[in-house]
Design a protein around this motif. Sequence first.
Motif, PDB file in Angstrom:
ATOM      1  N   MET A  16       5.221   5.382   5.367  1.00 25.91           N
ATOM      2  CA  MET A  16       4.368   4.287   5.009  1.00 25.91           C
ATOM      3  C   MET A  16       2.864   4.966   4.429  1.00 25.91           C
ATOM      4  O   MET A  16       2.314   4.421   3.700  1.00 25.91           O
ATOM      5  CB  MET A  16       4.413   3.130   5.887  1.00 25.91           C
ATOM      6  CG  MET A  16       3.715   1.835   5.051  1.00 25.91           C
ATOM      7  SD  MET A  16       3.598   0.541   6.240  1.00 25.91           S
ATOM      8  CE  MET A  16       2.388   1.013   7.433  1.00 25.91           C
ATOM      9  N   GLU A  20       1.210   5.241   0.869  1.00 27.25           N
ATOM     10  CA  GLU A  20      -0.116   4.559   0.714  1.00 27.25           C
ATOM     11  C   GLU A  20      -1.300   5.238   0.258  1.00 27.25           C
ATOM     12  O   GLU A  20      -2.139   5.143  -0.735  1.00 27.25           O
ATOM     13  CB  GLU A  20      -0.370   3.633   1.844  1.00 27.25           C
ATOM     14  CG  GLU A  20       0.526   2.192   1.973  1.00 27.25           C
ATOM     15  CD  GLU A  20       0.552   1.214   0.813  1.00 27.25           C
ATOM     16  OE1 GLU A  20       0.456   1.610  -0.361  1.00 27.25           O
ATOM     17  OE2 GLU A  20       0.687   0.022   1.052  1.00 27.25           O
ATOM     18  N   LEU A  50       6.390  -1.407  -6.056  1.00 28.49           N
ATOM     19  CA  LEU A  50       6.211  -1.311  -4.560  1.00 28.49           C
ATOM     20  C   LEU A  50       5.791  -2.757  -3.858  1.00 28.49           C
ATOM     21  O   LEU A  50       5.663  -3.048  -2.635  1.00 28.49           O
ATOM     22  CB  LEU A  50       4.688  -0.473  -4.576  1.00 28.49           C
ATOM     23  CG  LEU A  50       4.902   0.885  -4.890  1.00 28.49           C
ATOM     24  CD1 LEU A  50       3.559   1.762  -4.902  1.00 28.49           C
ATOM     25  CD2 LEU A  50       5.870   1.583  -3.794  1.00 28.49           C
ATOM     26  N   MET A  54       7.065  -3.020  -0.265  1.00 30.98           N
ATOM     27  CA  MET A  54       6.287  -2.564   0.745  1.00 30.98           C
ATOM     28  C   MET A  54       5.926  -3.877   1.693  1.00 30.98           C
ATOM     29  O   MET A  54       5.944  -3.424   3.230  1.00 30.98           O
ATOM     30  CB  MET A  54       4.860  -2.394   0.341  1.00 30.98           C
ATOM     31  CG  MET A  54       4.530  -0.970  -0.458  1.00 30.98           C
ATOM     32  SD  MET A  54       5.439   0.253   0.291  1.00 30.98           S
ATOM     33  CE  MET A  54       4.328   0.631   1.482  1.00 30.98           C
ATOM     34  N   TRP A  57       8.381  -3.011   4.544  1.00 31.08           N
ATOM     35  CA  TRP A  57       7.845  -1.755   5.103  1.00 31.08           C
ATOM     36  C   TRP A  57       6.792  -2.134   6.121  1.00 31.08           C
ATOM     37  O   TRP A  57       6.932  -1.578   7.291  1.00 31.08           O
ATOM     38  CB  TRP A  57       7.623  -0.593   4.106  1.00 31.08           C
ATOM     39  CG  TRP A  57       7.765   0.746   4.450  1.00 31.08           C
ATOM     40  CD1 TRP A  57       7.948   1.186   5.881  1.00 31.08           C
ATOM     41  CD2 TRP A  57       8.036   1.943   3.890  1.00 31.08           C
ATOM     42  NE1 TRP A  57       7.887   2.667   5.887  1.00 31.08           N
ATOM     43  CE2 TRP A  57       7.941   3.007   4.468  1.00 31.08           C
ATOM     44  CE3 TRP A  57       7.779   2.116   2.282  1.00 31.08           C
ATOM     45  CZ2 TRP A  57       8.054   4.182   3.951  1.00 31.08           C
ATOM     46  CZ3 TRP A  57       7.766   3.204   1.880  1.00 31.08           C
ATOM     47  CH2 TRP A  57       7.762   4.308   2.569  1.00 31.08           C
ATOM     48  N   TYR A  58       5.972  -2.861   5.731  1.00 34.36           N
ATOM     49  CA  TYR A  58       4.721  -3.088   6.676  1.00 34.36           C
ATOM     50  C   TYR A  58       5.301  -4.145   7.796  1.00 34.36           C
ATOM     51  O   TYR A  58       4.948  -3.790   8.833  1.00 34.36           O
ATOM     52  CB  TYR A  58       3.784  -3.940   5.700  1.00 34.36           C
ATOM     53  CG  TYR A  58       2.824  -3.335   5.260  1.00 34.36           C
ATOM     54  CD1 TYR A  58       1.309  -2.938   5.797  1.00 34.36           C
ATOM     55  CD2 TYR A  58       2.774  -2.627   3.888  1.00 34.36           C
ATOM     56  CE1 TYR A  58       0.571  -2.124   5.308  1.00 34.36           C
ATOM     57  CE2 TYR A  58       1.917  -1.644   3.271  1.00 34.36           C
ATOM     58  CZ  TYR A  58       0.533  -1.249   4.265  1.00 34.36           C
ATOM     59  OH  TYR A  58      -0.285  -0.513   3.791  1.00 34.36           O
ATOM     60  N   SER A  95      -3.218  -7.431   3.573  1.00 33.18           N
ATOM     61  CA  SER A  95      -2.401  -7.356   2.361  1.00 33.18           C
ATOM     62  C   SER A  95      -1.926  -8.849   1.910  1.00 33.18           C
ATOM     63  O   SER A  95      -2.406  -9.079   0.603  1.00 33.18           O
ATOM     64  CB  SER A  95      -1.065  -6.953   2.701  1.00 33.18           C
ATOM     65  OG  SER A  95      -1.157  -5.466   3.018  1.00 33.18           O
TER      66      SER A  95
END
Length: 148
Positions: A16, A20, A50, A54, A57-58, A95
Motif C-alpha cells: 500500500m 501511494e 484507486l 484503496m 486496502w486501508y 482519507s
Amino acid sequence: MLNALEVVTTVVVGLMVGVEFSVAFIMNRILDALPEDSGQLGHAHGGRMLGALMPFWYIGSLVLSAIWAVAAWPHHGAGLVATAAGLLIISVVMSILLLVPINNRNKTWTPENRPADWKEQLHRWGRYHYVRVAVVIAAFTLLACAIV
C-alpha cells in the motif's frame, strides 16, 4: 501463526505504501505533464480506479495491524504495532475527511464539466496526499521494526 500475521500485515501495508508513494511522486507528475486535457482525464480515471480499491486496502491494513497488536500484546514490539495501527487510523480519517471528498468530485470531471478551480482542487488533494503518504510510511516503518 503470529509470525505469519506479522509477515502478511507488513507485506500488505508495504505494498500500500508503494502504491501511494508512486501516486504521489511518479503518477501525479506524469499526469500533470501530459498535454491539453489528457492529464485531467488521467487523474479522473485514476481516481475511479484507486478510489474503488484503496478503501479496502486501508481498512484491511488497519484490521490486520489491530489483530497483530492484540495477538502480540504481551510480546516484544506490540507497542510499535499498536502505534502503527493508530497511524493507520489517522490515515483513514484523513482519507475520509480530506481526500475522498476531492476525489469523489474529481472522478466525475471531464473537460466539459470540470470546475474553474479544478487544478487547485487537485493540488490540494496532492498536498493532503503527501501528508498521508508520510503517515503510512511511518506506520510501515513501525511494523517492520516490530518484527525484529
